[in-house]
Design a protein around this motif. Sequence first.
Motif, mmCIF file in Angstrom:
data_model
loop_
_atom_site.group_PDB
_atom_site.id
_atom_site.type_symbol
_atom_site.label_atom_id
_atom_site.label_comp_id
_atom_site.label_asym_id
_atom_site.label_seq_id
_atom_site.Cartn_x
_atom_site.Cartn_y
_atom_site.Cartn_z
ATOM 1 N N THR A 32 0.830 -1.202 0.000
ATOM 2 C CA THR A 32 0.000 0.000 0.000
ATOM 3 C C THR A 32 0.866 1.255 0.000
ATOM 4 O OG1 THR A 32 -1.809 -1.137 1.122
ATOM 5 C CG2 THR A 32 -1.771 1.265 1.300
ATOM 6 N N ALA A 33 1.907 1.251 0.820
ATOM 7 C CA ALA A 33 2.804 2.413 0.893
ATOM 8 C C ALA A 33 3.518 2.662 -0.437
ATOM 9 C CB ALA A 33 3.829 2.209 2.007
ATOM 10 N N LEU A 34 3.791 1.573 -1.175
ATOM 11 C CA LEU A 34 4.519 1.686 -2.438
ATOM 12 C C LEU A 34 3.604 1.823 -3.648
ATOM 13 C CD1 LEU A 34 7.190 -1.082 -1.796
ATOM 14 C CD2 LEU A 34 7.513 1.406 -1.629
ATOM 15 N N GLN A 39 0.813 -8.935 -3.758
ATOM 16 C CA GLN A 39 1.484 -10.128 -4.295
ATOM 17 C C GLN A 39 2.836 -9.777 -4.910
ATOM 18 O OE1 GLN A 39 -1.589 -11.759 -6.841
ATOM 19 N NE2 GLN A 39 -2.076 -13.316 -5.306
ATOM 20 N N THR A 40 2.975 -8.546 -5.384
ATOM 21 C CA THR A 40 4.257 -8.101 -5.936
ATOM 22 C C THR A 40 5.341 -8.193 -4.870
ATOM 23 O OG1 THR A 40 3.162 -6.624 -7.494
ATOM 24 C CG2 THR A 40 5.476 -6.156 -7.007
ATOM 25 N N ILE A 41 5.001 -7.854 -3.639
ATOM 26 C CA ILE A 41 5.982 -7.926 -2.551
ATOM 27 C C ILE A 41 6.412 -9.379 -2.341
ATOM 28 C CG2 ILE A 41 6.440 -7.424 -0.115
ATOM 29 C CD1 ILE A 41 6.026 -4.928 -1.984
ATOM 30 N N GLY A 42 5.473 -10.308 -2.381
ATOM 31 C CA GLY A 42 5.812 -11.728 -2.265
ATOM 32 C C GLY A 42 6.713 -12.196 -3.393
ATOM 33 N N TYR A 43 6.401 -11.786 -4.625
ATOM 34 C CA TYR A 43 7.241 -12.158 -5.771
ATOM 35 C C TYR A 43 8.658 -11.619 -5.605
ATOM 36 C CZ TYR A 43 2.883 -13.361 -8.243
ATOM 37 O OH TYR A 43 1.682 -13.910 -8.614
ATOM 38 N N LEU A 44 8.760 -10.375 -5.133
ATOM 39 C CA LEU A 44 10.078 -9.779 -4.910
ATOM 40 C C LEU A 44 10.844 -10.550 -3.846
ATOM 41 C CD1 LEU A 44 9.079 -6.012 -4.916
ATOM 42 C CD2 LEU A 44 10.582 -7.113 -6.570
ATOM 43 N N GLU A 45 10.186 -10.817 -2.720
ATOM 44 C CA GLU A 45 10.859 -11.509 -1.610
ATOM 45 C C GLU A 45 11.352 -12.893 -2.009
ATOM 46 O OE1 GLU A 45 8.601 -9.399 2.160
ATOM 47 O OE2 GLU A 45 8.117 -11.478 1.691
ATOM 48 N N ARG A 46 10.607 -13.582 -2.839
ATOM 49 C CA ARG A 46 10.998 -14.934 -3.270
ATOM 50 C C ARG A 46 11.978 -14.913 -4.448
ATOM 51 N NH1 ARG A 46 5.476 -15.372 -2.445
ATOM 52 N NH2 ARG A 46 5.057 -15.307 -4.675
ATOM 53 N N GLY A 47 12.286 -13.744 -4.958
ATOM 54 C CA GLY A 47 13.209 -13.645 -6.084
ATOM 55 C C GLY A 47 12.591 -14.035 -7.405
ATOM 56 N N GLU A 48 11.262 -14.056 -7.478
ATOM 57 C CA GLU A 48 10.561 -14.413 -8.715
ATOM 58 C C GLU A 48 10.398 -13.210 -9.640
ATOM 59 O OE1 GLU A 48 6.880 -16.210 -7.524
ATOM 60 O OE2 GLU A 48 7.890 -17.760 -6.364
ATOM 61 N N TYR A 49 10.721 -12.044 -9.121
ATOM 62 C CA TYR A 49 10.552 -10.804 -9.876
ATOM 63 C C TYR A 49 11.641 -9.846 -9.439
ATOM 64 C CZ TYR A 49 8.386 -6.284 -11.041
ATOM 65 O OH TYR A 49 8.137 -5.026 -11.516
ATOM 66 N N SER A 50 12.293 -9.192 -10.400
ATOM 67 C CA SER A 50 13.277 -8.167 -10.084
ATOM 68 C C SER A 50 12.614 -6.808 -10.263
ATOM 69 C CB SER A 50 14.491 -8.280 -11.012
ATOM 70 O OG SER A 50 15.182 -9.475 -10.758
ATOM 71 N N PRO A 51 12.767 -5.927 -9.298
ATOM 72 C CA PRO A 51 12.094 -4.639 -9.379
ATOM 73 C C PRO A 51 12.739 -3.711 -10.393
ATOM 74 C CG PRO A 51 13.570 -4.636 -7.523
ATOM 75 C CD PRO A 51 13.597 -6.033 -8.100
ATOM 76 N N SER A 52 11.956 -2.772 -10.880
ATOM 77 C CA SER A 52 12.524 -1.694 -11.685
ATOM 78 C C SER A 52 13.414 -0.868 -10.762
ATOM 79 C CB SER A 52 11.412 -0.808 -12.249
ATOM 80 O OG SER A 52 10.740 -0.131 -11.186
ATOM 81 N N LEU A 53 14.267 -0.068 -11.340
ATOM 82 C CA LEU A 53 15.113 0.809 -10.541
ATOM 83 C C LEU A 53 14.244 1.745 -9.705
ATOM 84 C CD1 LEU A 53 17.804 1.966 -9.681
ATOM 85 C CD2 LEU A 53 17.789 3.360 -11.766
ATOM 86 N N HIS A 54 13.184 2.258 -10.302
ATOM 87 C CA HIS A 54 12.281 3.162 -9.598
ATOM 88 C C HIS A 54 11.682 2.487 -8.365
ATOM 89 C CE1 HIS A 54 8.436 5.449 -9.067
ATOM 90 N NE2 HIS A 54 9.301 6.440 -9.155
ATOM 91 N N LEU A 55 11.188 1.257 -8.520
ATOM 92 C CA LEU A 55 10.596 0.545 -7.389
ATOM 93 C C LEU A 55 11.657 0.205 -6.344
ATOM 94 C CD1 LEU A 55 8.212 -0.709 -5.941
ATOM 95 C CD2 LEU A 55 8.471 -2.745 -7.389
ATOM 96 N N ALA A 56 12.836 -0.203 -6.779
ATOM 97 C CA ALA A 56 13.910 -0.525 -5.836
ATOM 98 C C ALA A 56 14.258 0.691 -4.978
ATOM 99 C CB ALA A 56 15.146 -1.020 -6.586
ATOM 100 N N LEU A 57 14.329 1.855 -5.598
ATOM 101 C CA LEU A 57 14.643 3.074 -4.856
ATOM 102 C C LEU A 57 13.515 3.451 -3.901
ATOM 103 C CD1 LEU A 57 16.314 5.102 -7.732
ATOM 104 C CD2 LEU A 57 17.447 4.172 -5.701
ATOM 105 N N ARG A 58 12.271 3.227 -4.318
ATOM 106 C CA ARG A 58 11.131 3.514 -3.439
ATOM 107 C C ARG A 58 11.123 2.575 -2.236
ATOM 108 N NH1 ARG A 58 6.883 2.844 -7.538
ATOM 109 N NH2 ARG A 58 5.491 2.538 -5.790
ATOM 110 N N ALA A 60 13.796 1.094 -0.871
ATOM 111 C CA ALA A 60 14.884 1.556 -0.005
ATOM 112 C C ALA A 60 14.471 2.818 0.747
ATOM 113 C CB ALA A 60 16.145 1.806 -0.829
ATOM 114 N N GLY A 61 13.799 3.722 0.064
ATOM 115 C CA GLY A 61 13.331 4.944 0.702
ATOM 116 C C GLY A 61 12.323 4.667 1.805
#
Length: 83
Positions: A32-34, A39-58, A60-61
């Motif tokens: 919600t904050a992002l 489900q995108t967060i789950g995909y990221l955590e499991r390494g099934e999806y690599s974030p865009s640079l924009h999402l990665a920076l968000r 981290a922020g």
Amino acid sequence: MAADKTDGKEHVHNRIAVLRAERGVSRRELATALGVHYQTIGYLERGEYSPSLHLALRIAGFFEVPVEVVFSLAPFPRLGSTS
């Protein structure tokens, strides 16, 4: 730093689950904050999806840490590892 490749694709390792647990944030709260689906967060955590640079920076922020604390091309050392 050597990239970790599986099936010819570079794998991006992350510490999202660890950071969420440390801060008591659910997948839904982070999503919600992002402005992404939870489900995108789950995909990221499991390494099934690599974030865009924009999402990665968000991400981290959100956690108020440098992006290198959250994402790496090499596996992170295991917690409690002395090496």
